[in-house]
Design a protein around this motif. Structure first.
Motif, PDB file in Angstrom:
ATOM      1  N   GLU A  89       0.808  -1.222   0.000  1.00 33.58           N
ATOM      2  CA  GLU A  89       0.000   0.000   0.000  1.00 33.58           C
ATOM      3  C   GLU A  89       0.842   1.272   0.000  1.00 33.58           C
ATOM      4  O   GLU A  89       0.293   2.370  -0.121  1.00 33.58           O
ATOM      5  N   ASP A  90       2.139   1.148   0.128  1.00 33.84           N
ATOM      6  CA  ASP A  90       3.027   2.302  -0.003  1.00 33.84           C
ATOM      7  C   ASP A  90       3.337   2.609  -1.471  1.00 33.84           C
ATOM      8  O   ASP A  90       3.975   3.618  -1.770  1.00 33.84           O
ATOM      9  N   THR A  91       2.917   1.743  -2.364  1.00 36.21           N
ATOM     10  CA  THR A  91       3.146   1.953  -3.791  1.00 36.21           C
ATOM     11  C   THR A  91       2.487   3.239  -4.261  1.00 36.21           C
ATOM     12  O   THR A  91       1.292   3.440  -4.059  1.00 36.21           O
ATOM     13  N   ALA A  92       3.277   4.121  -4.852  1.00 31.75           N
ATOM     14  CA  ALA A  92       2.780   5.429  -5.290  1.00 31.75           C
ATOM     15  C   ALA A  92       3.909   6.190  -5.970  1.00 31.75           C
ATOM     16  O   ALA A  92       5.072   5.778  -5.910  1.00 31.75           O
ATOM     17  N   VAL A  93       3.545   7.295  -6.583  1.00 35.78           N
ATOM     18  CA  VAL A  93       4.542   8.274  -6.990  1.00 35.78           C
ATOM     19  C   VAL A  93       4.753   9.206  -5.810  1.00 35.78           C
ATOM     20  O   VAL A  93       3.783   9.752  -5.266  1.00 35.78           O
ATOM     21  N   TYR A  94       5.991   9.374  -5.423  1.00 35.40           N
ATOM     22  CA  TYR A  94       6.325  10.211  -4.278  1.00 35.40           C
ATOM     23  C   TYR A  94       6.856  11.558  -4.773  1.00 35.40           C
ATOM     24  O   TYR A  94       7.766  11.607  -5.607  1.00 35.40           O
ATOM     25  N   TYR A  95       6.288  12.622  -4.215  1.00 30.28           N
ATOM     26  CA  TYR A  95       6.644  13.970  -4.609  1.00 30.28           C
ATOM     27  C   TYR A  95       7.263  14.717  -3.433  1.00 30.28           C
ATOM     28  O   TYR A  95       6.779  14.614  -2.304  1.00 30.28           O
ATOM     29  N   CYS A  96       8.273  15.490  -3.734  1.00 33.52           N
ATOM     30  CA  CYS A  96       8.873  16.404  -2.780  1.00 33.52           C
ATOM     31  C   CYS A  96       8.283  17.793  -3.020  1.00 33.52           C
ATOM     32  O   CYS A  96       8.044  18.166  -4.189  1.00 33.52           O
ATOM     33  N   ALA A  97       8.061  18.534  -1.962  1.00 37.51           N
ATOM     34  CA  ALA A  97       7.487  19.864  -2.100  1.00 37.51           C
ATOM     35  C   ALA A  97       8.087  20.801  -1.058  1.00 37.51           C
ATOM     36  O   ALA A  97       8.491  20.358   0.025  1.00 37.51           O
ATOM     37  N   GLN A  98       8.122  22.079  -1.381  1.00 41.16           N
ATOM     38  CA  GLN A  98       8.649  23.079  -0.449  1.00 41.16           C
ATOM     39  C   GLN A  98       7.642  24.206  -0.278  1.00 41.16           C
ATOM     40  O   GLN A  98       7.065  24.695  -1.249  1.00 41.16           O
ATOM     41  N   GLY A  99       7.474  24.594   0.983  1.00 37.06           N
ATOM     42  CA  GLY A  99       6.576  25.689   1.287  1.00 37.06           C
ATOM     43  C   GLY A  99       7.133  26.547   2.404  1.00 37.06           C
ATOM     44  O   GLY A  99       8.242  26.297   2.891  1.00 37.06           O
ATOM     45  N   ALA A 100       6.348  27.504   2.833  1.00 33.65           N
ATOM     46  CA  ALA A 100       6.816  28.458   3.840  1.00 33.65           C
ATOM     47  C   ALA A 100       6.600  27.967   5.261  1.00 33.65           C
ATOM     48  O   ALA A 100       7.306  28.397   6.183  1.00 33.65           O
ATOM     49  N   VAL A 101       5.618  27.071   5.447  1.00 35.60           N
ATOM     50  CA  VAL A 101       5.278  26.620   6.793  1.00 35.60           C
ATOM     51  C   VAL A 101       5.111  25.109   6.819  1.00 35.60           C
ATOM     52  O   VAL A 101       4.829  24.486   5.794  1.00 35.60           O
ATOM     53  N   VAL A 102       5.252  24.547   8.005  1.00 31.77           N
ATOM     54  CA  VAL A 102       5.007  23.116   8.185  1.00 31.77           C
ATOM     55  C   VAL A 102       3.507  22.876   8.041  1.00 31.77           C
ATOM     56  O   VAL A 102       2.703  23.458   8.780  1.00 31.77           O
ATOM     57  N   SER A 103       3.141  22.042   7.132  1.00 31.45           N
ATOM     58  CA  SER A 103       1.733  21.815   6.846  1.00 31.45           C
ATOM     59  C   SER A 103       1.545  20.433   6.242  1.00 31.45           C
ATOM     60  O   SER A 103       2.439  19.903   5.581  1.00 31.45           O
ATOM     61  N   THR A 104       0.373  19.875   6.467  1.00 31.44           N
ATOM     62  CA  THR A 104       0.036  18.604   5.836  1.00 31.44           C
ATOM     63  C   THR A 104      -0.794  18.817   4.561  1.00 31.44           C
ATOM     64  O   THR A 104      -1.122  17.847   3.874  1.00 31.44           O
ATOM     65  N   GLY A 105      -1.107  20.054   4.276  1.00 30.26           N
ATOM     66  CA  GLY A 105      -1.913  20.373   3.105  1.00 30.26           C
ATOM     67  C   GLY A 105      -1.066  20.711   1.897  1.00 30.26           C
ATOM     68  O   GLY A 105      -0.228  21.609   1.954  1.00 30.26           O
ATOM     69  N   GLY A 106      -1.293  20.033   0.811  1.00 27.52           N
ATOM     70  CA  GLY A 106      -0.517  20.293  -0.388  1.00 27.52           C
ATOM     71  C   GLY A 106      -0.641  21.709  -0.906  1.00 27.52           C
ATOM     72  O   GLY A 106       0.278  22.246  -1.527  1.00 27.52           O
ATOM     73  N   ASP A 108      -0.378  24.346   0.644  1.00 25.29           N
ATOM     74  CA  ASP A 108       0.567  25.233   1.320  1.00 25.29           C
ATOM     75  C   ASP A 108       1.976  25.149   0.745  1.00 25.29           C
ATOM     76  O   ASP A 108       2.878  25.814   1.236  1.00 25.29           O
ATOM     77  N   TYR A 109       2.163  24.340  -0.256  1.00 27.45           N
ATOM     78  CA  TYR A 109       3.486  24.159  -0.849  1.00 27.45           C
ATOM     79  C   TYR A 109       3.514  24.763  -2.250  1.00 27.45           C
ATOM     80  O   TYR A 109       2.709  24.384  -3.102  1.00 27.45           O
ATOM     81  N   ALA A 110       4.449  25.663  -2.470  1.00 32.64           N
ATOM     82  CA  ALA A 110       4.504  26.387  -3.737  1.00 32.64           C
ATOM     83  C   ALA A 110       5.355  25.684  -4.786  1.00 32.64           C
ATOM     84  O   ALA A 110       5.158  25.891  -5.983  1.00 32.64           O
ATOM     85  N   TYR A 111       6.283  24.884  -4.337  1.00 29.47           N
ATOM     86  CA  TYR A 111       7.227  24.264  -5.266  1.00 29.47           C
ATOM     87  C   TYR A 111       7.144  22.741  -5.151  1.00 29.47           C
ATOM     88  O   TYR A 111       7.093  22.204  -4.040  1.00 29.47           O
ATOM     89  N   TRP A 112       7.147  22.085  -6.311  1.00 27.56           N
ATOM     90  CA  TRP A 112       7.003  20.633  -6.368  1.00 27.56           C
ATOM     91  C   TRP A 112       8.012  20.033  -7.329  1.00 27.56           C
ATOM     92  O   TRP A 112       8.366  20.619  -8.346  1.00 27.56           O
ATOM     93  N   GLY A 113       8.464  18.825  -6.972  1.00 30.86           N
ATOM     94  CA  GLY A 113       9.303  18.074  -7.891  1.00 30.86           C
ATOM     95  C   GLY A 113       8.450  17.273  -8.864  1.00 30.86           C
ATOM     96  O   GLY A 113       7.216  17.330  -8.819  1.00 30.86           O
ATOM     97  N   GLN A 114       9.134  16.528  -9.724  1.00 29.91           N
ATOM     98  CA  GLN A 114       8.437  15.752 -10.754  1.00 29.91           C
ATOM     99  C   GLN A 114       7.953  14.399 -10.243  1.00 29.91           C
ATOM    100  O   GLN A 114       7.114  13.763 -10.893  1.00 29.91           O
ATOM    101  N   GLY A 115       8.474  13.958  -9.138  1.00 31.75           N
ATOM    102  CA  GLY A 115       8.032  12.699  -8.565  1.00 31.75           C
ATOM    103  C   GLY A 115       8.941  11.533  -8.903  1.00 31.75           C
ATOM    104  O   GLY A 115       9.660  11.548  -9.911  1.00 31.75           O
ATOM    105  N   THR A 116       8.917  10.532  -8.039  1.00 37.50           N
ATOM    106  CA  THR A 116       9.677   9.307  -8.257  1.00 37.50           C
ATOM    107  C   THR A 116       8.791   8.127  -7.871  1.00 37.50           C
ATOM    108  O   THR A 116       8.100   8.166  -6.847  1.00 37.50           O
TER     109      THR A 116
END
Length: 122
Positions: A89-106, A108-116
């Motif tokens: 169940e961990d199978t997925a595309v994993y994305y890295c993201a950067q934002g200004a604050v610690v948040s669980t909401g996507g 809140d993140y302005a920058y995203w990678g392409q995923g792996t």
């Protein structure tokens, strides 16, 4: 602009481990939060883990708590996600993201990678 590049995905059997990396380049911020999200086929994107700029604050989704560890290397401007005891169940595309604050909401993140891609077989 911040560029985020993920690496380290792959295929592994259940119970195995992988370490994802997220290398950042471009504009720098003195304070930020960098998180990992994932999206499985036909499912909504979900929060996995986040770490703040100092490394003092981390937060995990209940589904990965105790199995995944997020960390950072300031010298390399890289955040890692160590994933142990992987489950199908961990199978997925994993994305890295950067934002200004610690948040669980996507949102809140302005920058995203392409995923792996991470694939865990039973």
């Amino acid at each position: 602009q911040v560029q985020l590049v993920e690496s380290g995905g792959g295929s592994v059997q259940a119970g195995g481990s992988l370490r994802l990396s997220c290398a950042a380049s471009g504009r720098t911020f003195s304070r930020y939060a960098r998180g990992w999200f994932r999206q499985a086929p036909e499912k909504v994107r979900e929060f996995v883990a986040v770490i703040d700029w100092s490394g003092d604050t981390t937060y995990y989704a209940d589904s990965v708590k105790g199995r995944f560890t997020i960390s950072k290397d300031n010298a390399k401007n890289t955040v890692y996600l160590q994933m142990n005891s992987l489950k199908p169940e961990d199978t997925a595309v994993y994305y890295c993201a950067q934002g200004a604050v610690v948040s669980t909401g996507g949102h809140d993140y302005a920058y995203w990678g392409q995923g792996t891609q991470v694939t865990v077989s039973s």
